[in-house]
Design a protein around this motif. Structure first.
Motif, PDB file in Angstrom:
ATOM      1  N   LEU A  19       0.814  -1.221   0.000  1.00 32.97           N
ATOM      2  CA  LEU A  19       0.000   0.000   0.000  1.00 32.97           C
ATOM      3  C   LEU A  19       0.847   1.271   0.000  1.00 32.97           C
ATOM      4  CD1 LEU A  19      -2.886  -0.982   2.414  1.00 32.97           C
ATOM      5  CD2 LEU A  19      -2.944  -0.811  -0.078  1.00 32.97           C
ATOM      6  N   LYS A  20       2.119   1.145   0.332  1.00 34.82           N
ATOM      7  CA  LYS A  20       3.012   2.310   0.291  1.00 34.82           C
ATOM      8  C   LYS A  20       3.440   2.627  -1.135  1.00 34.82           C
ATOM      9  CE  LYS A  20       4.875   1.616   4.911  1.00 34.82           C
ATOM     10  NZ  LYS A  20       6.061   1.279   5.700  1.00 34.82           N
ATOM     11  N   GLY A  21       3.140   1.707  -2.058  1.00 37.00           N
ATOM     12  CA  GLY A  21       3.552   1.883  -3.446  1.00 37.00           C
ATOM     13  C   GLY A  21       2.590   2.724  -4.257  1.00 37.00           C
ATOM     14  N   ASN A  22       2.908   2.837  -5.523  1.00 35.98           N
ATOM     15  CA  ASN A  22       2.146   3.632  -6.467  1.00 35.98           C
ATOM     16  C   ASN A  22       0.727   3.078  -6.615  1.00 35.98           C
ATOM     17  OD1 ASN A  22       1.105   4.834  -8.821  1.00 35.98           O
ATOM     18  ND2 ASN A  22       3.157   5.095  -9.659  1.00 35.98           N
ATOM     19  N   ALA A  23      -0.256   3.895  -6.359  1.00 40.71           N
ATOM     20  CA  ALA A  23      -1.649   3.467  -6.421  1.00 40.71           C
ATOM     21  C   ALA A  23      -2.070   3.086  -7.833  1.00 40.71           C
ATOM     22  CB  ALA A  23      -2.562   4.567  -5.877  1.00 40.71           C
ATOM     23  N   ALA A  24      -1.511   3.720  -8.843  1.00 39.26           N
ATOM     24  CA  ALA A  24      -1.904   3.422 -10.222  1.00 39.26           C
ATOM     25  C   ALA A  24      -1.610   1.965 -10.564  1.00 39.26           C
ATOM     26  CB  ALA A  24      -1.184   4.351 -11.193  1.00 39.26           C
ATOM     27  N   GLN A  25      -0.464   1.463 -10.148  1.00 43.48           N
ATOM     28  CA  GLN A  25      -0.121   0.070 -10.422  1.00 43.48           C
ATOM     29  C   GLN A  25      -1.067  -0.877  -9.689  1.00 43.48           C
ATOM     30  OE1 GLN A  25       3.938   0.119  -9.157  1.00 43.48           O
ATOM     31  NE2 GLN A  25       4.677   1.022 -11.069  1.00 43.48           N
ATOM     32  N   LEU A  26      -1.433  -0.523  -8.470  1.00 44.76           N
ATOM     33  CA  LEU A  26      -2.355  -1.353  -7.695  1.00 44.76           C
ATOM     34  C   LEU A  26      -3.750  -1.354  -8.325  1.00 44.76           C
ATOM     35  CD1 LEU A  26      -1.276  -0.200  -4.120  1.00 44.76           C
ATOM     36  CD2 LEU A  26      -0.469  -2.198  -5.395  1.00 44.76           C
ATOM     37  N   VAL A  27      -4.184  -0.194  -8.782  1.00 44.59           N
ATOM     38  CA  VAL A  27      -5.503  -0.076  -9.415  1.00 44.59           C
ATOM     39  C   VAL A  27      -5.549  -0.906 -10.696  1.00 44.59           C
ATOM     40  CG1 VAL A  27      -7.043   1.539 -10.618  1.00 44.59           C
ATOM     41  CG2 VAL A  27      -6.044   2.172  -8.415  1.00 44.59           C
ATOM     42  N   LEU A  28      -4.513  -0.793 -11.516  1.00 42.59           N
ATOM     43  CA  LEU A  28      -4.497  -1.529 -12.780  1.00 42.59           C
ATOM     44  C   LEU A  28      -4.449  -3.037 -12.553  1.00 42.59           C
ATOM     45  CD1 LEU A  28      -2.201   0.801 -14.879  1.00 42.59           C
ATOM     46  CD2 LEU A  28      -4.665   0.466 -15.122  1.00 42.59           C
ATOM     47  N   ALA A  29      -3.730  -3.485 -11.522  1.00 39.11           N
ATOM     48  CA  ALA A  29      -3.690  -4.918 -11.218  1.00 39.11           C
ATOM     49  C   ALA A  29      -5.067  -5.410 -10.787  1.00 39.11           C
ATOM     50  CB  ALA A  29      -2.651  -5.192 -10.129  1.00 39.11           C
ATOM     51  N   ALA A  30      -5.781  -4.620  -9.979  1.00 37.13           N
ATOM     52  CA  ALA A  30      -7.125  -5.010  -9.533  1.00 37.13           C
ATOM     53  C   ALA A  30      -8.090  -5.036 -10.718  1.00 37.13           C
ATOM     54  CB  ALA A  30      -7.622  -4.051  -8.453  1.00 37.13           C
ATOM     55  N   LEU A  31      -7.988  -4.066 -11.602  1.00 36.90           N
ATOM     56  CA  LEU A  31      -8.849  -4.034 -12.788  1.00 36.90           C
ATOM     57  C   LEU A  31      -8.568  -5.218 -13.705  1.00 36.90           C
ATOM     58  CD1 LEU A  31      -8.725  -0.223 -13.568  1.00 36.90           C
ATOM     59  CD2 LEU A  31     -10.753  -1.532 -12.896  1.00 36.90           C
ATOM     60  N   ALA A  32      -7.283  -5.554 -13.871  1.00 39.53           N
ATOM     61  CA  ALA A  32      -6.921  -6.686 -14.727  1.00 39.53           C
ATOM     62  C   ALA A  32      -7.453  -7.994 -14.151  1.00 39.53           C
ATOM     63  CB  ALA A  32      -5.407  -6.743 -14.897  1.00 39.53           C
ATOM     64  N   ALA A  33      -7.546  -8.084 -12.830  1.00 41.74           N
ATOM     65  CA  ALA A  33      -8.102  -9.291 -12.210  1.00 41.74           C
ATOM     66  C   ALA A  33      -9.610  -9.394 -12.471  1.00 41.74           C
ATOM     67  CB  ALA A  33      -7.821  -9.283 -10.709  1.00 41.74           C
ATOM     68  N   HIS A  34     -10.308  -8.279 -12.459  1.00 44.09           N
ATOM     69  CA  HIS A  34     -11.753  -8.271 -12.713  1.00 44.09           C
ATOM     70  C   HIS A  34     -12.084  -8.395 -14.200  1.00 44.09           C
ATOM     71  CE1 HIS A  34     -13.417  -7.451  -8.737  1.00 44.09           C
ATOM     72  NE2 HIS A  34     -12.425  -6.618  -8.537  1.00 44.09           N
ATOM     73  N   TYR A  35     -11.294  -7.735 -15.029  1.00 45.82           N
ATOM     74  CA  TYR A  35     -11.558  -7.666 -16.465  1.00 45.82           C
ATOM     75  C   TYR A  35     -10.278  -7.976 -17.247  1.00 45.82           C
ATOM     76  CZ  TYR A  35     -15.709  -5.097 -14.954  1.00 45.82           C
ATOM     77  OH  TYR A  35     -16.891  -4.722 -14.356  1.00 45.82           O
ATOM     78  N   PRO A  36      -9.868  -9.231 -17.264  1.00 47.35           N
ATOM     79  CA  PRO A  36      -8.619  -9.561 -17.971  1.00 47.35           C
ATOM     80  C   PRO A  36      -8.777  -9.389 -19.483  1.00 47.35           C
ATOM     81  CG  PRO A  36      -9.718 -11.554 -17.229  1.00 47.35           C
ATOM     82  CD  PRO A  36     -10.500 -10.401 -16.673  1.00 47.35           C
ATOM     83  N   CYS A  37      -7.689  -9.036 -20.125  1.00 48.15           N
ATOM     84  CA  CYS A  37      -7.678  -8.941 -21.588  1.00 48.15           C
ATOM     85  C   CYS A  37      -7.403 -10.323 -22.160  1.00 48.15           C
ATOM     86  CB  CYS A  37      -6.588  -7.970 -22.047  1.00 48.15           C
ATOM     87  SG  CYS A  37      -6.894  -6.253 -21.594  1.00 48.15           S
ATOM     88  N   LYS A  38      -8.122 -10.659 -23.193  1.00 48.19           N
ATOM     89  CA  LYS A  38      -7.902 -11.934 -23.863  1.00 48.19           C
ATOM     90  C   LYS A  38      -6.686 -11.789 -24.768  1.00 48.19           C
ATOM     91  CE  LYS A  38     -12.719 -13.183 -23.714  1.00 48.19           C
ATOM     92  NZ  LYS A  38     -13.971 -13.315 -24.420  1.00 48.19           N
ATOM     93  N   PRO A  39      -5.853 -12.829 -24.803  1.00 45.13           N
ATOM     94  CA  PRO A  39      -4.679 -12.731 -25.681  1.00 45.13           C
ATOM     95  C   PRO A  39      -5.128 -12.627 -27.140  1.00 45.13           C
ATOM     96  CG  PRO A  39      -4.746 -14.871 -24.555  1.00 45.13           C
ATOM     97  CD  PRO A  39      -5.906 -14.079 -24.091  1.00 45.13           C
ATOM     98  N   SER A  40      -4.478 -11.741 -27.852  1.00 43.47           N
ATOM     99  CA  SER A  40      -4.838 -11.569 -29.264  1.00 43.47           C
ATOM    100  C   SER A  40      -4.210 -12.696 -30.077  1.00 43.47           C
ATOM    101  CB  SER A  40      -4.384 -10.220 -29.776  1.00 43.47           C
ATOM    102  OG  SER A  40      -2.987 -10.110 -29.660  1.00 43.47           O
ATOM    103  N   ARG A  41      -4.912 -13.149 -31.049  1.00 44.80           N
ATOM    104  CA  ARG A  41      -4.399 -14.221 -31.912  1.00 44.80           C
ATOM    105  C   ARG A  41      -3.534 -13.592 -32.994  1.00 44.80           C
ATOM    106  NH1 ARG A  41     -10.011 -17.559 -32.537  1.00 44.80           N
ATOM    107  NH2 ARG A  41     -10.206 -18.043 -30.331  1.00 44.80           N
TER     108      ARG A  41
END
Length: 142
Positions: A117-139
């Motif tokens: 939690l002492k780290g950059n909030a943007a990285q934490l937010v993006l990791a949480a978003l990626a867990a909820h809404y992962p991107c599908k690998p492009s073919r």
């Protein structure tokens, strides 16, 4: 004798002198306030928003003090981070994004350890978003 409007004695006798002193005092206070806030804003090379600060600002009672302003600032920060990573780091696709997503992400981040939690909030937010809404690998084209 020529009446010089800029001479000290004529300024002191006029109403303009009182206005000048009042304006100078207000401006001096404003400059000191700005520099004082800039000096304590954040350490050099530290993140603009930490996970701790984001959680604090989002969960604070908006009816007391400046908490409503802090919450709005935190929500704007979250919206900006979401926009920056949408389609590359997290992919909502055609799913409807709930309006409570800011709170869900904040709740996810709050579960992390104190060191993270002492780290950059943007990285934490993006990791949480990626867990909820992962991107599908492009073919890739073959």
């Amino acid at each position: 004798m020529v009446n010089n409007c800029c001479s000290g004695s004529s300024l002191r006798k006029s109403r303009g002198w009182k206005r000048y002193r009042a304006c100078a005092g207000v401006l001096s206070f404003g400059v000191l306030f700005v520099f004082q806030n800039a000096a304590v804003a954040r350490p050099a090379n530290g993140p603009h928003m930490t996970g701790q600060r984001l959680i604090h600002d989002m969960k604070a009672d908006p009816r007391t003090g400046h908490n409503a302003v802090q919450r709005e600032r935190a929500m704007g920060y979250l919206d900006g981070v979401m926009d920056a990573g949408a389609g590359t780091i997290w992919c909502p696709g055609r799913k409807d994004i709930p309006h409570e997503l800011n709170y869900e992400v904040t709740d996810d981040i709050a579960l992390l350890g104190p060191e993270k939690l002492k780290g950059n909030a943007a990285q934490l937010v993006l990791a949480a978003l990626a867990a909820h809404y992962p991107c599908k690998p492009s073919r890739g084209k073959q």
